[in-house]
Design a protein around this motif. Structure first.
Motif, short mmCIF file in Angstrom:
data_model
loop_
_atom_site.label_atom_id
_atom_site.label_comp_id
_atom_site.label_asym_id
_atom_site.label_seq_id
_atom_site.Cartn_x
_atom_site.Cartn_y
_atom_site.Cartn_z
N SER A 655 0.70 -1.08 -0.06
CA SER A 655 0.03 0.04 -0.09
C SER A 655 0.73 1.20 -0.01
CB SER A 655 -0.85 0.14 1.33
OG SER A 655 -0.21 -0.09 2.24
N GLU A 656 2.24 1.24 0.55
CA GLU A 656 2.86 2.37 0.80
C GLU A 656 3.37 2.57 -0.78
OE1 GLU A 656 3.40 -0.12 2.42
OE2 GLU A 656 2.73 0.53 4.42
N GLU A 657 3.79 1.63 -1.81
CA GLU A 657 4.08 2.02 -3.20
C GLU A 657 2.93 2.46 -3.49
OE1 GLU A 657 6.76 1.93 -6.34
OE2 GLU A 657 6.92 1.66 -4.05
N ALA A 658 1.53 2.13 -3.47
CA ALA A 658 0.59 2.55 -4.27
C ALA A 658 0.29 3.97 -3.89
CB ALA A 658 -0.67 1.59 -3.98
N ALA A 659 0.57 4.30 -2.49
CA ALA A 659 0.48 5.69 -2.41
C ALA A 659 1.46 6.48 -2.89
CB ALA A 659 0.65 5.76 -0.77
N ARG A 660 2.70 5.87 -3.02
CA ARG A 660 3.68 6.67 -3.84
C ARG A 660 3.29 7.02 -5.36
NH1 ARG A 660 8.07 6.10 -7.17
NH2 ARG A 660 7.63 3.81 -7.55
N ASP A 696 -8.28 2.93 3.56
CA ASP A 696 -7.09 3.57 3.61
C ASP A 696 -6.91 5.15 3.58
OD1 ASP A 696 -4.34 4.15 3.09
OD2 ASP A 696 -4.14 2.24 1.64
N GLU A 697 -6.79 5.55 4.90
CA GLU A 697 -7.02 6.99 5.30
C GLU A 697 -6.00 7.70 4.57
OE1 GLU A 697 -7.52 9.93 8.95
OE2 GLU A 697 -7.23 7.75 9.36
N VAL A 698 -4.81 7.13 4.32
CA VAL A 698 -3.52 7.77 3.45
C VAL A 698 -3.97 8.15 2.32
CG1 VAL A 698 -1.35 7.39 2.98
CG2 VAL A 698 -1.92 6.54 4.87
N LEU A 699 -4.43 6.98 1.39
CA LEU A 699 -4.90 7.36 0.07
C LEU A 699 -6.05 8.43 -0.05
CD1 LEU A 699 -5.18 3.75 -1.53
CD2 LEU A 699 -3.16 5.44 -1.67
#
Length: 792
Positions: A655-660, A696-699
């Protein structure tokens, strides 16, 4: 000059002309009574003379109306015609009466060899409207509904001569003609004389009534009538549409009739009996006489005594089968209301309108929902006729009948759902038969989405339509059995196909239909087309069908090794050619390519990995393609976003890579329209993008921050894309997203933990302890000994 004899009410001189309404129960009863009174030696019926050889089959006990005479051109079975008959059709009643009393039966209409040879109908007479005779008589009698007038004038009167003559007089007065009226007598033939008189007035006014082929047909009828009169004298009865009666009683020369019939085109035809349905009787076909309520007319014919009471009983029985509460008191009250409505409207007996109004008010409690069921099941009806095995049929038809009996798959007029388990031999055979028929263009069954997601389940919706008999005759050119015909048709389509997608779809249909002899031919054509086609979009369209074919092949036990090699080759070529094909695309091209991307991703997930590939197999190569697409700036945003989402769903990126990826797509250097397209690719479609944002609160924060920073002049450009993306979410998902956005970032508590969305900050120990007794009760435990409070 030679004139066809004119009939009289008593039928004493000349042939007995019985003008009828096709599919009219009142006409049918009157025909039977008239034939019983006259006892003719020959009965002439409106219909194709080629059917004379099939008359004897009408006496077979296995022949059950509704049925139809089917005529088709031998070399072109698609050119066909139907002459339908129900048990309440006057023609059918006349045929059965003649067979029971040893009378000769002949059809006298224009031969089907001529009527089917003419590819186009002649143009209507200039300036002459195409009229409906029944509607014209009803209008002259002051009715706005032809069906209601017919019921009042014929169906509900023991002797309808007065009413018919009155209509004829009204027409005559309206047109300035003088027509003698027929007096009511006990003679059952009197009503036919009155109806013929009314039609004569209409013919004087309208001529052929906008039916330019009628003069040719009537010339042939007159020739046949003259021949029968010479052979049988006055012992001849004619049953035809009332519209034609004046043309059979007027003065016409033999030479003139021959001139009309000279030089008509001719074709070689074949005739047989085929099953018909009440639903088809409700359409204009064959005799050109469609009726709105064949089920109601069938009831009137079979229940002449107390028809309203019997009809209400039928309706009550149907509603009870559907678990509606209908008592005997309801039936009694509905009958009373129908009678009251008929009396108020000045009708001799309740008709369909009165009974329907009474059913709606009493049995349906004012609702049109159960009334629609009554309309479909009873007023129209779902009756399907049967013909005996002795009826002529093409070999393909006979093989189909044998297969239907073996598989216990009886044709029915009412649509029904059929669930098949392909692991069972009978269900597997049914599936093969239905798929083969679909390949032949015989749409008896329509495949629908199965309730189970397993590949061994199939769901079909079956309904047999009379036109399918024509399709069977057309498909007979391919072979004498269903298997041989489907094989030949598949091989022909494979040779003629030019598009790769068409060949792959054909391969899928061949596998579902289990055509082992056709599959090698289709596979050869598939390999040739695949080798020559360099368009990645075409390859992407073809691969999903091959993947589905391999998937079904595992279930059906069909050898698909060659097909797997072709599919693997297509997948490899797609992996090589897709990245270059995704550059420099406009909006429409990018949207189409995104669809291909989804389809290929699903297909590759279904394909088996080639042996010996290890971790560097097809799926690994495909993941590399997706990674290149997700990180290449020259690829449209909608494709980059979809590639990133597919990698995330497959677990290829965290998910971190998707956020990037999302952060790069929404960076200030990206055009707002391209960023919105990326969002559509990542969060749109049927991939559950809304739930991803919810959890996913980051996205969600990245999307929210980018959206609030879009410049006002660019916002109107990105709004349609965003609206299309988020409008596809479920209402509950949209509502939750709105709450999260309104609440803003979660507040931080003292220990550094964020409160989950929808919850307050910190823990209320007193409120938590209050629920412990209830939890203990549910678990059956002792509160004092086994549960410790949160606050302790």
């Amino acid at each position: 000059m030679t004139a066809a004899p004119r009939t009289t009410p008593s039928g004493a001189e000349g042939p007995l002309l019985l003008g009828v309404r096709h599919h009219g129960p009142g006409s049918a009863r009157a025909v039977r009574d008239a034939l019983e009174a006259a006892r003719p030696r020959a009965v002439l019926i409106e219909g194709p003379p080629e059917a004379d050889a099939l008359v004897a089959l009408a006496g077979d006990p296995d022949m059950r109306p509704p049925i139809a005479l089917l005529a088709h051109v031998v070399d072109d079975p698609g050119r066909a015609g139907f002459w339908p008959m129900a048990e309440f059709s006057p023609e059918w009643v006349a045929i059965r009466w003649a067979l029971e009393h040893g009378a000769e039966v002949r059809f006298i209409d224009l031969p089907a060899a001529h009527s089917l040879a003419a590819r186009e109908e002649p143009e209507a007479t200039q300036g002459t409207p195409r009229i409906d005779p029944i509607a014209a008589l009803a209008e002259a009698a002051g009715y706005d509904d032809p069906e209601r007038w017919w019921e009042d004038a014929v169906e509900h009167r023991a002797n309808s001569a007065d009413s018919l003559a009155g209509s004829a007089g009204a027409v005559a007065e309206a047109r300035g003609a003088a027509v003698a009226r027929c007096h009511t007598t006990a003679d059952p033939r009197a009503s036919f004389a009155a109806l013929g008189e009314a039609m004569a007035v209409l013919r004087e006014t309208y001529g052929d009534g906008g039916h330019p082929r009628d003069p040719i047909r009537e010339a042939h009828m007159r020739q046949q009538l003259r021949a029968a009169a010479r052979e049988f004298g006055d012992g001849v009865a004619v049953v035809c549409g009332a519209w034609h009666v004046p043309a059979l009683t007027g003065k016409f020369t033999v030479a003139g009739d021959r001139a009309l019939l000279k030089g008509l085109p001719k074709a070689k035809v074949e005739l047989t009996w085929v099953p018909w349905t009440y639903r088809r009787l409700a359409r204009r076909s064959g005799y050109g006489a469609g009726i709105d309520s064949p089920g109601w007319y069938g009831h009137l014919f079979s229940a002449p005594d107390r028809p309203v009471e019997r009809w209400m009983t039928k309706v009550a029985g149907l509603l009870r089968e559907e678990d509606r509460q209908v008592s005997s008191a309801h039936v009694i009250e509905a009958v009373r209301l129908a009678g009251t409505l008929a009396a108020m409207r000045g009708r001799p007996l309740p008709g369909l309108a009165e009974t329907t109004d009474a059913v709606r008010a009493v049995l349906c409690e004012g609702s049109d929902v159960p009334l629609a069921l009554i309309q479909d099941r009873l007023i129209v009806g779902d009756v399907l006729g049967e013909v005996p095995d002795a009826a002529p049929a093409v070999p393909l038809q006979r093989d189909l009948v044998r297969a239907q009996r073996t598989l216990r798959l009886k044709p029915e007029a009412l649509a029904r759902e059929l669930e098949l388990d392909l692991r069972k031999e009978t269900d597997s055979g049914r599936s093969r038969l239905l798929h083969r028929l679909r390949l032949l263009g015989i749409g008896w069954g329509e495949q629908v989405r199965a309730r189970s997601t397993g590949t061994f389940r199939e769901s079909w919706r079956l309904r047999w339509e009379p036109e399918l008999s024509v399709r069977v005759a057309e498909a007979g050119v391919w072979g004498t059995t269903v298997l041989a015909a489907a094989t030949a048709r598949a091989e022909s389509e494979a040779a003629a196909a030019t598009a790769l997608g068409d060949v792959t779809a054909l391969a899928e249909r061949c596998l579902l239909a289990e055509l082992p002899d056709a599959l090698p031919v289709v596979m050869s054509a598939l390999a040739d087309r695949a080798a020559l086609d360099t368009d990645v979009a075409h390859l992407a369209q073809a691969l999903p069908a091959l993947a589905r074919t391999l998937r079904y092949g595992d279930v059906r036990g069909t050898a698909t090794a060659g097909l797997a090699e072709v599919a693997a080759g297509l997948a490899e070529r797609i992996c090589v050619g897709l990245p270059p094909a995704c550059t420099a695309l406009d909006a429409d091209g990018a949207a189409a390519m995104r669809t291909h991307l989804d389809a290929v991703h699903t297909a590759i997930g279904l394909l088996p990995e080639p042996a010996g590939t290890g971790s560097g197999g097809l799926r690994a190569r495909w993941s590399g393609v997706l990674a290149r697409l997700a990180s290449r700036d020259s690829v449209p945003g909608v494709i980059r976003g979809r590639a990133a989402r597919l990698l995330l769903d497959d677990g290829r990126v965290e998910s971190e890579e998707a956020a990037r990826y999302l952060g790069l797509a929404l960076s200030p250097g990206t055009a707002p329209a391209d960023a919105a397209a990326w969002i559509e690719g990542f969060f749109g479609g049927a991939l559950g993008g809304g739930l991803l944002l919810v959890h996913d609160e980051v996205l969600l924060g990245l999307v929210d921050g980018w959206l609030t920073g879009v410049a006002p002049d660019a916002f109107s450009d990105v709004l349609p894309l965003l609206r299309r993306t988020f409008a596809a979410y479920e209402p509950g998902v949209r509502r939750t997203l709105g709450e999260l956005v309104r609440r803003g970032p979660a507040a931080r508590v003292g220990d550094g933990d964020a409160a989950p969305p929808g919850f307050g900050c910190g823990l209320d120990a007193a409120r938590a302890d209050a629920v412990l007794p209830l939890v203990a009760l549910l678990l059956g435990r002792d509160v004092s000994n086994n549960l410790v409070g949160v606050g302790s």
